[in-house]
Write an enzyme that holds these catalytic residues in place. Structure first.
Site, PDB file in Angstrom:
ATOM      1  N   THR C 221       0.863  -1.176   0.000  1.00  0.00           N
ATOM      2  CA  THR C 221       0.000   0.000   0.000  1.00  0.00           C
ATOM      3  C   THR C 221       0.906   1.234   0.000  1.00  0.00           C
ATOM      4  OG1 THR C 221      -1.533  -1.266   1.330  1.00  0.00           O
ATOM      5  CG2 THR C 221      -1.916   1.108   1.211  1.00  0.00           C
ATOM      6  N   ALA C 240       0.559 -11.231  -0.088  1.00  0.00           N
ATOM      7  CA  ALA C 240      -0.242 -10.002  -0.081  1.00  0.00           C
ATOM      8  C   ALA C 240       0.629  -8.770   0.172  1.00  0.00           C
ATOM      9  CB  ALA C 240      -1.339 -10.118   0.958  1.00  0.00           C
ATOM     10  N   HIS C 241       0.004  -7.599   0.130  1.00  0.00           N
ATOM     11  CA  HIS C 241       0.701  -6.314   0.271  1.00  0.00           C
ATOM     12  C   HIS C 241       1.407  -6.199   1.621  1.00  0.00           C
ATOM     13  CE1 HIS C 241      -3.192  -4.413   2.062  1.00  0.00           C
ATOM     14  NE2 HIS C 241      -3.363  -5.704   1.963  1.00  0.00           N
ATOM     15  N   ASN C 242       2.611  -5.628   1.560  1.00  0.00           N
ATOM     16  CA  ASN C 242       3.394  -5.310   2.750  1.00  0.00           C
ATOM     17  C   ASN C 242       3.886  -6.526   3.531  1.00  0.00           C
ATOM     18  OD1 ASN C 242       1.352  -2.863   2.361  1.00  0.00           O
ATOM     19  ND2 ASN C 242       3.226  -2.069   3.290  1.00  0.00           N
ATOM     20  N   SER C 260       0.740  -7.580   5.433  1.00  0.00           N
ATOM     21  CA  SER C 260       1.577  -7.027   6.500  1.00  0.00           C
ATOM     22  C   SER C 260       2.182  -8.057   7.435  1.00  0.00           C
ATOM     23  CB  SER C 260       0.799  -5.988   7.326  1.00  0.00           C
ATOM     24  OG  SER C 260       0.373  -4.933   6.497  1.00  0.00           O
TER      25      SER C 260
END
Lengths: 339, 339, 339
Positions: C221, C240-242, C260
């Site tokens: 993000t 997934a993101h981060n 995350s």
């Protein structure tokens, strides 16, 4: 693309505290800020970062009162999180604002398209396909015959859209998405072989749908597989033939929905969930990650487990599963006294 | 492509009741029929639709006797479902009957191909690859060096066939399928890093195999990963290096088979199943969705659960799992009286 | 490419026993060897094959003493397995040693690249992208704007690298891999619809990483999704993101890591595992296949189950789950005497 703090403040309707002429070119988290970046402070947990951040500019809430000296430039706004999101969105739009038709690319006979099309190199548009205004199609993408794509829709690199698919307005289709592949239908023969059941339906994606990288959506045997308005699908999801997913339902990655199942509106479905075919799932249903749904579910239900139980029942049973050794031992003790 | 009811009746060996000259151009479910579409009525549950359908023509069983007036044209045949399937198949064949070599495309040195090839734009055919007769390769597809592809095989848009792969006759390979990528083999070093084990085998796909969108099949370390005659693989399945899948076995979407496992003939494997490596699964084995198979299985066994138990044992244990709170409570009551 | 036994022996530092001039062109398992192939014998279990193999040459351990006459040519080395691996590696390198820029392909404005580039037809390289030395990019691959790719990295056919991605040296990215697609972030509105949270971070892949076919890695993000040095990801994994994955961690196919989550070094994660978001997983953690990890895990822990328990606890509880019918029956017997 450099922009001064005072320009950003004017876009966001905020007030500058510090050097109003300082320029930024990138966005960053407050703890990772560097010279030339802009960040934001919203969560009180992160307040301490404002005193040490290297970000040139930080957007803060109007109500924020520093306890120590702040050396970075601040922009004070009503809601720092919302203001930063607005900035992000603007930044993203600029970045994605490609247009023009790159070569080589193929636009087949009878295909039409609207204004501001971006068509990347090595894209293939099939016969009689209709593409709306402001559509962005990244390189190496395949769009079959007789497809319809609405306005403002983005297809990222290498999406594969089989013939007869219909995609609405404002959709985002990520790289590697496959829409309209054959449903998995085979009729068994007496000798153990199978005959393919022809799959001649299509897929309809309504407006405002986002489809994550690598997700596959099969065409219907007859009729349509339907993804309704506002649905958000994460990466690597499998949607089988004749499935119908209701408005604003959200599904996390690697979940699969088998053939002819109908899912209601506003459901939240976790990752790696499996839902068997021919079920009816109501509205506002919550399905925990890795569950296996084998029966239709009423609206507002919440389930977990494989096969899925009500969420509360699953948690109760699972808490005893953790202690099953103790239960078995106790029972042995009891048996020694009793049986 | 419009066709009159009397022409369809003559193809199907049926009898027209109603307007024999009425023309149709699409196929539809009876409840979704529109002017210009043809549908069928086979299941007695749907009989009521015949009185209200807007389909121009409906194929019905010879034995069907309407209780109310029917305004649509009917074609009476021995078996309405089979007749409609035949029509579907014909319709599909016509739709897929592409041929010719579109530009730009690359056919490398030494590659050969048979009659009636369709090669879409942006396809790449590697060196010394041999392609049979009546093969259809959709746009944006990659076929590596030294590949062999049999007659009547279809590769849909964006399939990726690595070098040395062998694909038989009458296969269907959907968009995004990857065949022949490296197996996952790494030898650990003392410092925690890994060395890649070179993967120099290939993949062999026998005749009449269908492979769903996004499925990946790794090449063997040495020797071949083999998918035997008549196997049907759904979308997003993972087949690891040196796996061998027996004739007419069917696997539902998102299942994975780890390295060197051998699966027998005529097995039925549900969705999201995992099978660990180096197992031998017999013939006619049934594995329920989301199961995790950790041991070899004899022919004709049926299993469920993770790790998998016999299907009957799993169902029995799971029925008690649902009531585990009650069991724990009862045990507590018993203990108060006994221990 | 034919090579004589004596040449191979000299490369491997071995001694020829038999016909030193015999030529081979392929590698094979000892039990599948044919004329013209070279194989190896290391595992004592396979010793009997040496007397019947049709392989022209077999590499054996120096210590190997045949009990019966051997007709094939042998090359004696210190460690037959290692010698054969070395040969495999060499063979593979030769096979992959493509170079040159094939047409048509697109290298956008401002993009630069080093020596010995292989760029296949229908590849697209975005603006200002920097590609190192000895990089091999197979046909139909998309690389977006402002990407950085290190030396000796291979992108197989049809990989999709979104803008701003950074890939290190000596990486292997298989077909259909997608790096840098948007993270799955949506903010709910009062009316049940969602607003997209712009995803403006990127993905960083460090050196010596291998990424299997069909794996998807979302951009952050804000900030970066990071895959650290020496990580090995199998096919169809979702990151997934981060997310941040530590050095030399290995993940088997079809596993997913939600947003995350930070995973430590040297972890071993089985297939079809799900890990929820915002967790911290320590170093050297082992996660069994199909587990669902819902809590942070300390270094050196080993877990199984969904939700995951400690490996030992899970096995204990599951052994009782198998016998749950017996437990329930015994309890009923006890109750009849007691309650």
């Amino acid at each position: 693309m450099k922009i001064a703090a005072e320009q950003i403040a004017s876009v966001l309707g905020g007030e500058v505290v510090g050097d109003a002429t300082i320029q930024v070119s990138t966005l960053a988290k407050i703890e990772e800020g560097q010279e030339g970046s802009i960040s934001f402070l919203s969560n009180p947990k992160y307040v301490h970062h404002i005193y040490t951040t290297k970000a040139s500019v930080v957007i803060v809430n109007k109500t924020f009162q520093p306890e120590y000296p702040v050396s970075t430039t601040m922009i004070k706004v009503d809601d720092a999180y919302k203001a930063f999101s607005k900035l992000l969105e603007y930044y993203n739009q600029v970045k994605l604002m490609k247009s023009g038709i790159e070569q080589p690319s193929v636009i087949s006979e009878g295909a039409v398209y609207g204004e501001e099309l971006y068509l990347g190199s090595f894209c293939y548009i099939g016969k009689n396909t209709k593409i709306g205004n402001n559509v962005k199609i990244y390189p190496n993408t395949f769009v079959g015959d007789n497809v319809i794509i609405g306005d403002n829709t983005i297809l990222f690199a290498g999406a594969r859209i089989y013939s007869e698919t219909v995609i609405g307005n404002n959709c985002t289709v990520h790289a590697g998405v496959i829409i309209g592949s054959d449903g998995f239908g085979f009729a068994p023969n007496a000798d153990g072989t199978y005959n393919k059941v022809p799959q001649i339906g299509n897929v309809i994606i309504e407006d405002n749908v986002e489809i994550g990288a690598g997700t596959t959506i099969d065409r219907a045997t007859l009729g349509s597989t339907i993804i309704r308005k506002g649905v958000k699908l994460d990466n690597q999801i499998q949607v089988a033939h004749n499935v119908d997913i209701g408005e604003n339902t959200v599904i996390a990655s690697q979940s699969g929905v088998a053939g002819s199942t109908k899912i209601g509106k506003n459901c939240m479905i976790g990752g790696q969930v499996g839902i068997v075919g021919h079920l009816v799932i109501g509205d506002n249903v919550k399905i925990q990650a890795q569950s296996g749904v084998t029966k239709s579910l009423e609206s507002n239900s919440a389930v977990q487990g494989s096969p899925a139980l009500s969420h509360a029942d699953f948690l109760r049973s699972y808490s005893h599963f953790r202690n099953l050794s103790k239960i078995a031992e106790d029972l042995e003790k009891v048996k020694k006294n009793v049986i």
